[in-house]
Design a protein around this motif. Structure first.
Motif, PDB file in Angstrom:
ATOM      1  N   ARG A   1       7.109 -17.395   7.014  1.00 34.13           N
ATOM      2  CA  ARG A   1       7.369 -18.770   6.574  1.00 34.13           C
ATOM      3  C   ARG A   1       7.336 -18.861   5.054  1.00 34.13           C
ATOM      4  N   TYR A   2       6.364 -18.194   4.422  1.00 39.36           N
ATOM      5  CA  TYR A   2       6.298 -18.185   2.962  1.00 39.36           C
ATOM      6  C   TYR A   2       7.549 -17.539   2.373  1.00 39.36           C
ATOM      7  N   PHE A   3       8.014 -16.476   3.014  1.00 42.14           N
ATOM      8  CA  PHE A   3       9.203 -15.779   2.515  1.00 42.14           C
ATOM      9  C   PHE A   3      10.433 -16.673   2.641  1.00 42.14           C
ATOM     10  N   ALA A   4      10.487 -17.467   3.705  1.00 48.86           N
ATOM     11  CA  ALA A   4      11.600 -18.409   3.863  1.00 48.86           C
ATOM     12  C   ALA A   4      11.581 -19.449   2.746  1.00 48.86           C
ATOM     13  N   VAL A   5      10.389 -19.939   2.403  1.00 50.05           N
ATOM     14  CA  VAL A   5      10.265 -20.899   1.299  1.00 50.05           C
ATOM     15  C   VAL A   5      10.697 -20.249  -0.014  1.00 50.05           C
ATOM     16  N   PHE A   6      10.264 -19.008  -0.219  1.00 47.03           N
ATOM     17  CA  PHE A   6      10.651 -18.266  -1.432  1.00 47.03           C
ATOM     18  C   PHE A   6      12.176 -18.121  -1.507  1.00 47.03           C
ATOM     19  N   CYS A   7      12.796 -17.798  -0.388  1.00 45.46           N
ATOM     20  CA  CYS A   7      14.259 -17.649  -0.373  1.00 45.46           C
ATOM     21  C   CYS A   7      14.951 -18.980  -0.622  1.00 45.46           C
ATOM     22  N   ARG A   8      14.414 -20.056  -0.052  1.00 45.43           N
ATOM     23  CA  ARG A   8      14.996 -21.381  -0.283  1.00 45.43           C
ATOM     24  C   ARG A   8      14.996 -21.720  -1.762  1.00 45.43           C
TER      25      ARG A   8
END
Length: 237
Positions: free
Chosen positions: A21-28
């Motif tokens: 989930r953190y990685f998804a936020v980082f990618c966003r």
């Protein structure tokens, strides 16, 4: 079906893991930040890049800059996409809008042998991760049947750090950076000086100098200069 079930199980586990989930936020945030500067420049009506006009990509940006309100329209679209990505409730729409834009840029920079192909490739991969992350919502608009995947509402699962996944991420980043170095035998660089500075290490230094002159001084198309370079290299110059 067994493979699909395994993928669905992995997806559910990933959706419940805080590190994914953190990685998804980082990618966003990363993809959004890539759109904001270029969008602002276009909305303000300024030339997007400092690349010289005789650079293959410089030709394109010069022509794009002269398209009037279409140039502003592209910038506004990029800013809207960035805003949608930054807002969690609209991030899915932002990811869907960003993908065709990034894929178009990806093809463009590779076609012109631009030095920025690495970062563009990484942004496209980050965008692709977002599409995978939001698959549970995107699958309903897919042109093929996905209801048999049986993906239920996910629940919070293990928060164990996914070493294998992030090891793969690091490996992909390294592959993009290293592979890009060997993708082309010659590039125009981002300036005449950058182009000629790479000639001493070229297999045909004189042909390389002619290529740089063809691009930056004569202003010929990239394909024409590449043909001349290949011909000069074959003659041993």
């Amino acid at each position: 079906m067994r493979l699909l079930n395994r993928l669905a199980a992995f997806y559910l586990e990933a959706k419940g893991n805080k590190w994914f989930r953190y990685f998804a936020v980082f990618c966003r945030i990363g993809v959004a930040m890539a759109f904001i500067p270029s969008g602002m420049v276009k909305v303000m009506g300024e030339r997007f890049t400092a690349l010289p006009s005789n650079h293959p990509l410089g030709h394109y940006f010069d022509a794009l800059h002269l398209t009037g309100f279409y140039y502003t329209f592209i910038g506004a679209g990029q800013l809207i996409t960035a805003a949608l990505l930054l807002i969690p409730r609209t991030a899915v729409l932002g990811a869907l809008m960003a993908f065709p834009i990034m894929f178009n840029i990806f093809v463009l920079v590779h076609a012109t042998r631009f030095e920025g192909t690495r970062i563009v490739t990484l942004i496209l991969l980050a965008n692709s991760y977002l599409l995978c992350w939001y698959f549970d919502r995107i699958r309903y608009i897919m042109p093929f049947k996905t209801t048999n995947l049986g993906i239920p509402t996910y629940k919070s699962g293990s928060n164990k750090f996914p070493f294998a996944f992030f090891g793969l991420v690091i490996a992909v980043i390294a592959a993009v950076i290293i592979g890009n170095l060997y993708m082309y035998d010659i590039r125009p660089g981002n300036s005449a000086e950058e182009c000629t500075n790479g000639c001493p290490g070229n297999s045909s230094p004189e042909a390389c100098q002619q290529f740089c002159d063809c691009i930056y001084n004569q202003g010929k198309p990239l394909d024409t200069c590449l043909k001349e370079y290949e011909g000069a290299s074959a003659r041993g110059k």
